[in-house]
Design a protein around this motif. Structure first.
Motif, PDB file in Angstrom:
ATOM      1  N   VAL A 482      42.588   1.294 -21.560  1.00  0.00           N
ATOM      2  CA  VAL A 482      43.602   1.030 -20.534  1.00  0.00           C
ATOM      3  C   VAL A 482      42.908   0.908 -19.176  1.00  0.00           C
ATOM      4  CG1 VAL A 482      45.584   1.990 -19.319  1.00  0.00           C
ATOM      5  CG2 VAL A 482      45.398   2.255 -21.787  1.00  0.00           C
ATOM      6  N   GLU A 483      43.219  -0.165 -18.490  1.00  0.00           N
ATOM      7  CA  GLU A 483      42.587  -0.378 -17.194  1.00  0.00           C
ATOM      8  C   GLU A 483      43.373   0.352 -16.101  1.00  0.00           C
ATOM      9  OE1 GLU A 483      41.189  -4.095 -14.359  1.00  0.00           O
ATOM     10  OE2 GLU A 483      42.877  -4.328 -15.729  1.00  0.00           O
ATOM     11  N   ILE A 484      42.633   1.046 -15.231  1.00  0.00           N
ATOM     12  CA  ILE A 484      43.283   1.678 -14.073  1.00  0.00           C
ATOM     13  C   ILE A 484      42.678   1.077 -12.811  1.00  0.00           C
ATOM     14  CG2 ILE A 484      43.755   3.841 -12.865  1.00  0.00           C
ATOM     15  CD1 ILE A 484      43.376   5.357 -15.405  1.00  0.00           C
ATOM     16  N   ARG A 485      43.524   0.645 -11.911  1.00  0.00           N
ATOM     17  CA  ARG A 485      43.028   0.119 -10.633  1.00  0.00           C
ATOM     18  C   ARG A 485      43.613   0.946  -9.500  1.00  0.00           C
ATOM     19  NH1 ARG A 485      41.191  -4.947  -9.772  1.00  0.00           N
ATOM     20  NH2 ARG A 485      40.490  -5.964 -11.667  1.00  0.00           N
ATOM     21  N   TYR A 486      42.785   1.214  -8.519  1.00  0.00           N
ATOM     22  CA  TYR A 486      43.253   2.030  -7.389  1.00  0.00           C
ATOM     23  C   TYR A 486      43.349   1.190  -6.120  1.00  0.00           C
ATOM     24  CZ  TYR A 486      41.651   5.761 -10.430  1.00  0.00           C
ATOM     25  OH  TYR A 486      41.458   6.586 -11.483  1.00  0.00           O
ATOM     26  N   TYR A 487      44.364   1.446  -5.358  1.00  0.00           N
ATOM     27  CA  TYR A 487      44.496   0.756  -4.069  1.00  0.00           C
ATOM     28  C   TYR A 487      44.976   1.732  -3.003  1.00  0.00           C
ATOM     29  CZ  TYR A 487      44.341  -3.370  -6.978  1.00  0.00           C
ATOM     30  OH  TYR A 487      43.948  -4.313  -7.876  1.00  0.00           O
ATOM     31  N   THR A 488      44.629   1.418  -1.777  1.00  0.00           N
ATOM     32  CA  THR A 488      45.182   2.198  -0.678  1.00  0.00           C
ATOM     33  C   THR A 488      45.924   1.292   0.296  1.00  0.00           C
ATOM     34  OG1 THR A 488      43.048   2.037   0.391  1.00  0.00           O
ATOM     35  CG2 THR A 488      43.510   4.099  -0.738  1.00  0.00           C
ATOM     36  N   VAL A 489      45.848  -0.012   0.060  1.00  0.00           N
ATOM     37  CA  VAL A 489      46.517  -0.962   0.951  1.00  0.00           C
ATOM     38  C   VAL A 489      47.389  -1.869   0.087  1.00  0.00           C
ATOM     39  CG1 VAL A 489      46.169  -2.769   2.663  1.00  0.00           C
ATOM     40  CG2 VAL A 489      44.469  -0.972   2.421  1.00  0.00           C
ATOM     41  N   ILE A 490      48.660  -1.920   0.389  1.00  0.00           N
ATOM     42  CA  ILE A 490      49.583  -2.713  -0.428  1.00  0.00           C
ATOM     43  C   ILE A 490      49.156  -4.167  -0.488  1.00  0.00           C
ATOM     44  CG2 ILE A 490      51.924  -3.674  -0.511  1.00  0.00           C
ATOM     45  CD1 ILE A 490      53.043  -1.055  -0.015  1.00  0.00           C
ATOM     46  N   TYR A 491      48.808  -4.678   0.677  1.00  0.00           N
ATOM     47  CA  TYR A 491      48.438  -6.087   0.756  1.00  0.00           C
ATOM     48  C   TYR A 491      47.320  -6.430  -0.220  1.00  0.00           C
ATOM     49  CZ  TYR A 491      46.765 -10.402   2.858  1.00  0.00           C
ATOM     50  OH  TYR A 491      46.350 -11.679   3.053  1.00  0.00           O
ATOM     51  N   GLN A 492      46.338  -5.520  -0.283  1.00  0.00           N
ATOM     52  CA  GLN A 492      45.185  -5.768  -1.151  1.00  0.00           C
ATOM     53  C   GLN A 492      45.610  -5.735  -2.628  1.00  0.00           C
ATOM     54  OE1 GLN A 492      42.256  -2.792  -0.806  1.00  0.00           O
ATOM     55  NE2 GLN A 492      40.613  -4.078  -1.604  1.00  0.00           N
ATOM     56  N   ALA A 493      46.450  -4.792  -2.965  1.00  0.00           N
ATOM     57  CA  ALA A 493      46.937  -4.696  -4.339  1.00  0.00           C
ATOM     58  C   ALA A 493      47.641  -5.984  -4.727  1.00  0.00           C
ATOM     59  CB  ALA A 493      47.890  -3.509  -4.472  1.00  0.00           C
ATOM     60  N   ILE A 494      48.500  -6.442  -3.829  1.00  0.00           N
ATOM     61  CA  ILE A 494      49.283  -7.642  -4.116  1.00  0.00           C
ATOM     62  C   ILE A 494      48.368  -8.857  -4.266  1.00  0.00           C
ATOM     63  CG2 ILE A 494      51.029  -9.194  -3.136  1.00  0.00           C
ATOM     64  CD1 ILE A 494      52.072  -6.498  -4.140  1.00  0.00           C
ATOM     65  N   GLU A 495      47.388  -8.920  -3.386  1.00  0.00           N
ATOM     66  CA  GLU A 495      46.484 -10.065  -3.417  1.00  0.00           C
ATOM     67  C   GLU A 495      45.740 -10.113  -4.751  1.00  0.00           C
ATOM     68  OE1 GLU A 495      44.610 -11.601   0.658  1.00  0.00           O
ATOM     69  OE2 GLU A 495      43.370 -10.191  -0.463  1.00  0.00           O
ATOM     70  N   GLU A 496      45.254  -8.949  -5.184  1.00  0.00           N
ATOM     71  CA  GLU A 496      44.496  -8.930  -6.429  1.00  0.00           C
ATOM     72  C   GLU A 496      45.374  -9.201  -7.642  1.00  0.00           C
ATOM     73  OE1 GLU A 496      40.877  -5.927  -5.306  1.00  0.00           O
ATOM     74  OE2 GLU A 496      41.620  -6.020  -7.355  1.00  0.00           O
ATOM     75  N   ILE A 497      46.565  -8.661  -7.625  1.00  0.00           N
ATOM     76  CA  ILE A 497      47.454  -8.893  -8.757  1.00  0.00           C
ATOM     77  C   ILE A 497      47.852 -10.364  -8.794  1.00  0.00           C
ATOM     78  CG2 ILE A 497      49.708  -8.358  -9.744  1.00  0.00           C
ATOM     79  CD1 ILE A 497      49.251  -5.484  -8.509  1.00  0.00           C
ATOM     80  N   ASP A 498      48.073 -10.914  -7.622  1.00  0.00           N
ATOM     81  CA  ASP A 498      48.392 -12.335  -7.531  1.00  0.00           C
ATOM     82  C   ASP A 498      47.257 -13.150  -8.140  1.00  0.00           C
ATOM     83  OD1 ASP A 498      49.897 -14.510  -6.853  1.00  0.00           O
ATOM     84  OD2 ASP A 498      49.013 -14.709  -4.847  1.00  0.00           O
ATOM     85  N   ALA A 499      46.025 -12.793  -7.746  1.00  0.00           N
ATOM     86  CA  ALA A 499      44.858 -13.517  -8.256  1.00  0.00           C
ATOM     87  C   ALA A 499      44.752 -13.325  -9.767  1.00  0.00           C
ATOM     88  CB  ALA A 499      43.602 -13.013  -7.561  1.00  0.00           C
ATOM     89  N   ALA A 500      45.005 -12.095 -10.230  1.00  0.00           N
ATOM     90  CA  ALA A 500      44.923 -11.824 -11.670  1.00  0.00           C
ATOM     91  C   ALA A 500      45.943 -12.667 -12.414  1.00  0.00           C
ATOM     92  CB  ALA A 500      45.158 -10.345 -11.940  1.00  0.00           C
ATOM     93  N   LEU A 501      47.134 -12.754 -11.837  1.00  0.00           N
ATOM     94  CA  LEU A 501      48.200 -13.531 -12.470  1.00  0.00           C
ATOM     95  C   LEU A 501      47.794 -14.986 -12.599  1.00  0.00           C
ATOM     96  CD1 LEU A 501      51.357 -12.078 -10.746  1.00  0.00           C
ATOM     97  CD2 LEU A 501      50.956 -12.186 -13.194  1.00  0.00           C
ATOM     98  N   LYS A 502      47.082 -15.437 -11.627  1.00  0.00           N
ATOM     99  CA  LYS A 502      46.708 -16.848 -11.651  1.00  0.00           C
ATOM    100  C   LYS A 502      45.359 -17.035 -12.330  1.00  0.00           C
ATOM    101  CE  LYS A 502      49.606 -18.240  -7.916  1.00  0.00           C
ATOM    102  NZ  LYS A 502      49.952 -17.303  -6.876  1.00  0.00           N
ATOM    103  N   GLY A 503      44.830 -15.957 -12.889  1.00  0.00           N
ATOM    104  CA  GLY A 503      43.580 -16.076 -13.635  1.00  0.00           C
ATOM    105  C   GLY A 503      42.378 -16.328 -12.750  1.00  0.00           C
ATOM    106  N   LEU A 504      42.507 -15.942 -11.518  1.00  0.00           N
ATOM    107  CA  LEU A 504      41.430 -16.239 -10.582  1.00  0.00           C
ATOM    108  C   LEU A 504      40.621 -15.013 -10.217  1.00  0.00           C
ATOM    109  CD1 LEU A 504      43.421 -18.444  -8.107  1.00  0.00           C
ATOM    110  CD2 LEU A 504      41.826 -19.217  -9.848  1.00  0.00           C
ATOM    111  N   LEU A 505      40.954 -13.923 -10.880  1.00  0.00           N
ATOM    112  CA  LEU A 505      40.373 -12.684 -10.412  1.00  0.00           C
ATOM    113  C   LEU A 505      38.880 -12.579 -10.663  1.00  0.00           C
ATOM    114  CD1 LEU A 505      41.091 -10.033  -9.092  1.00  0.00           C
ATOM    115  CD2 LEU A 505      41.251  -9.061 -11.359  1.00  0.00           C
TER     116      LEU A 505
END
Ligand SMILES: Nc1nc2c(ncn2[C@@H]2O[C@H](COP(=O)(O)OP(=O)(O)OP(=O)(O)O)[C@@H](O)[C@H]2O)c(=O)[nH]1
Length: 607
Positions: A482-505
């Motif tokens: 199970v992958e765990i990712r940590y964030y402290t900034v919402i914007y950064q979390a959203i950006e990475e998840i967005d990128a992951a969703l688009k397969g660009l991560l």
């Protein structure tokens, strides 16, 4: 084609927002299948248990001859309270109203200085002269400013950004009176500036523009004014009615002028009054579970006065106010309109944006809370019936129909989890991908979160926002894949998840954990500040490595550096597992026994 569904002749059918055809069928004593058939005839494929849009329910009602009335959750709540003779909107006689301070939210583009500005405002609390006092983050704070020979208060919500603002609005909580829109003068108007502006406009909230970073050599405050005219914000000096104030949050320039502008804007465009007597009503701003103190909630009083000892209900949580504190950690015995206070004594953690109110007695608040909980359970059951189950999802995955990103969201306070979820669902998600939040909660990432994730499917990621998993939980996660990712900034979390969703991560760097240590003792040295005596629990500690500090599983300081490391009296570059050491953290001076220090390195990630 007739399907055997009963016909009405204008009878009223009240349905909760998001009701299913099954719920509708219950009300009119019909067979749910007959309503599915009716909808099919009307050209819509709807299953019996799926949650329907308002339009679908109204369309079907009209077709069958019923007068469908959709009841919003807020209306349902009003009806519930009415059973207890509580009317949130009761008219108050003019002479019982007092003027109240405005409540302000700071919004703006990433890095334009929202946090710095909130800090500068806190420090500029000119009247009370609290300089030097350590204010705590409780989700809101009040400052007092000199105005017109007197003194005026302003309340600030100190979770900057529009995510929290919209999450509250989504719950029907209109808290903010004025928005300070921060725009960096060296960067100008950016996409999130416009987003924030649109949110404020949609909520019909007046805006004061803080043109920030004017100390920078490339600052161009006039350009900001010019750019914003295109979006309908015209500066007073250009003949418009929006106040623009040049500030530099970092050195603390222009803050008093900005606060003055907030007061003037409040006086010019808002009539801020509230009853000061009567039982308190308001909104929970944020809440979390504290190991020692139980549920801790910051509430903003909007009407009436909240007193220690009052019986209160906030969302589905209830209790008696055991103690109240302000943002300076000072105990307070009563809080009037626009006053944020931290409240102890609730039996559970309310959600950000939940309304709270004080009532006559413990029994009333308990009954209200219980009924709300029951209603929420029913609503979430209805929702889950409407959603695809994990089995169907896995079948789809096998058939290659859809890919999904399943997430477990854990955060330090309910507000951050909601804000994250809200922002996630606003992402522009490619059609063939499904985003599912399979679980959300407040507190450290636990074994049960990991088990939930691993039981679901391969594609589950746990997101920790300002919270972590213990070593043991992490081991389980590794074992279960199970992958765990940590964030402290919402914007950064959203950006990475967005990128992951688009397969660009493809992040270039990743955090590699070096080790962790537990604080056993703390002492102060007049020369170097706070020294922590630690034992290295896993891996190793390295001097100059980055570190973060965890207390009860929550991150209390991030991105600090181990500035000195000693074995006995000698400087050490590294200390390994099982050994004791002394250390100091640059930039953090509030270590406590039992704290866990986690250290890490940024390494380039192999592609
Ligand atoms: N020179 C200068 N730098 C500033 C000023 N205000 C903020 N900064 C810097 O700008 C950066 C971003 O400031 P923050 O306050 O973290 O910005 P923010 O808008 O809260 O950022 P997010 O939380 O990431 O959205 C920091 O490095 C600040 O030191 C200012 O008035 N002058």
């Amino acid at each position: 084609m007739s399907s055997g569904a009963p016909r009405g002749s204008g009878q009223i059918v009240r349905l909760s927002r998001g009701a299913s055809l099954s719920d509708f069928a219950d009300r009119i004593e019909a067979n749910p299948g007959s309503l599915v058939q009716e909808m099919f005839n009307l050209g819509e494929m709807v299953t019996a248990t799926q949650s329907c849009s308002d339009e679908t329910l109204l369309l079907l009602g009209e077709h069958l001859g019923f007068d469908v009335q959709i009841v919003s959750p807020e209306d349902e709540d009003r009806e519930l309270l009415a059973q207890f003779n509580i009317d949130l909107d009761a008219e108050v006689a003019e002479d019982r109203l007092v003027s109240r301070p405005p409540v302000v939210t700071v919004m703006g583009h990433v890095d334009h200085g929202k946090t710095k500005l909130l800090d500068a405002i806190r420090k500029a609390n000119v009247v009370e002269g609290e300089a030097g006092g350590i204010t705590q983050h409780i989700g809101a704070y009040q400052v007092h400013v000199a105005h017109d020979g007197g003194e005026r208060a302003i309340t600030f919500l100190d979770t900057p950004g529009h995510e929290a603002f919209t999450a509250m609005r989504a719950r029907g909580a209109q808290v903010t009176d004025i928005v300070i829109l921060v725009v960096a003068a060296d960067d100008g108007v950016m996409p999130q500036t416009i987003e924030a502006l649109n949110h404020a406009k949609a909520a019909d909230v007046p805006i004061v523009v803080a043109v920030n970073k004017i100390d920078k050599p490339d600052a161009n405050p006039d350009k900001v004014r010019q750019q914003l005219t295109e979006y309908g914000l015209v500066a007073e000096e250009y003949g418009g009615d929006t106040m623009f104030v040049n500030v530099a949050a970092k050195p603390g320039i222009g803050v008093e002028e900005l606060l003055e502008a907030v007061i003037l804007t409040a006086d010019a465009s808002l009539e801020l009054t509230a009853p000061i007597d009567g039982p308190a009503q308001g909104v929970a701003i944020e809440a979390h579970l504290d190991k020692g103190r139980g549920a801790v909630a910051t509430v903003l009083v909007q009407k009436g006065t909240l007193r220690a000892g009052d019986s209160i209900v906030a969302g589905g949580a209830h209790g008696r106010v055991r103690a109240m504190f302000d943002e300076n950690g000072t105990a307070v015995i009563e809080a009037g309109p626009a006053r944020p206070v931290l409240v102890l004594g609730l039996t559970a953690v309310p959600g950000a944006g939940d309304t709270f109110l004080a009532a006559e007695d413990d029994r009333t608040v308990r009954q209200i809370a219980e009924q709300r909980q029951a209603r929420r359970r029913a609503a979430s059951f209805a929702n889950s019936r409407g959603r695809a189950t994990l089995e169907t999802l896995m079948e789809q995955l096998k058939e290659g129909e859809k890919t999904s990103l399943n997430l477990v969201l854990k955060g330090d306070v309910s507000g951050s989890v909601e804000a994250l979820e809200d922002a996630l669902f606003k992402l522009d998600i490619p059609e063939e991908i499904q985003l599912r939040i399979i679980h959300r909660g407040v507190g450290a990432i636990t074994e049960s979160d990991v088990m939930l994730a691993s039981a679901s499917s391969e594609a589950v990621t746990i997101i920790g926002f300002n919270v972590r998993a213990s070593n043991k939980v992490r081991e389980t996660a590794d074992r279960e894949g199970v992958e765990i990712r940590y964030y402290t900034v919402i914007y950064q979390a959203i950006e990475e998840i967005d990128a992951a969703l688009k397969g660009l991560l493809k992040p270039e760097y990743e955090e590699v954990e070096l080790g962790s240590a537990e604080v056993r003792e703390v002492f102060r040295s007049s020369k170097v500040g706070m020294i922590a005596g630690c034992i290295v629990r896993s891996g190793l500690l390295r001097r100059n490595a980055k570190a973060r500090l965890l207390r009860d599983g929550a991150v209390v300081a991030d991105n600090v550096t181990i500035s000195s490391l000693k074995r006995f009296k000698d400087d050490a570059t590294e200390v390994r597992e099982g050994f004791e050491c002394g250390l100091t953290l640059a930039g953090y001076n509030n270590l406590q026994v039992g704290d866990i220090i986690e250290t890490f390195e940024m390494r380039e990630k192999p592609r």
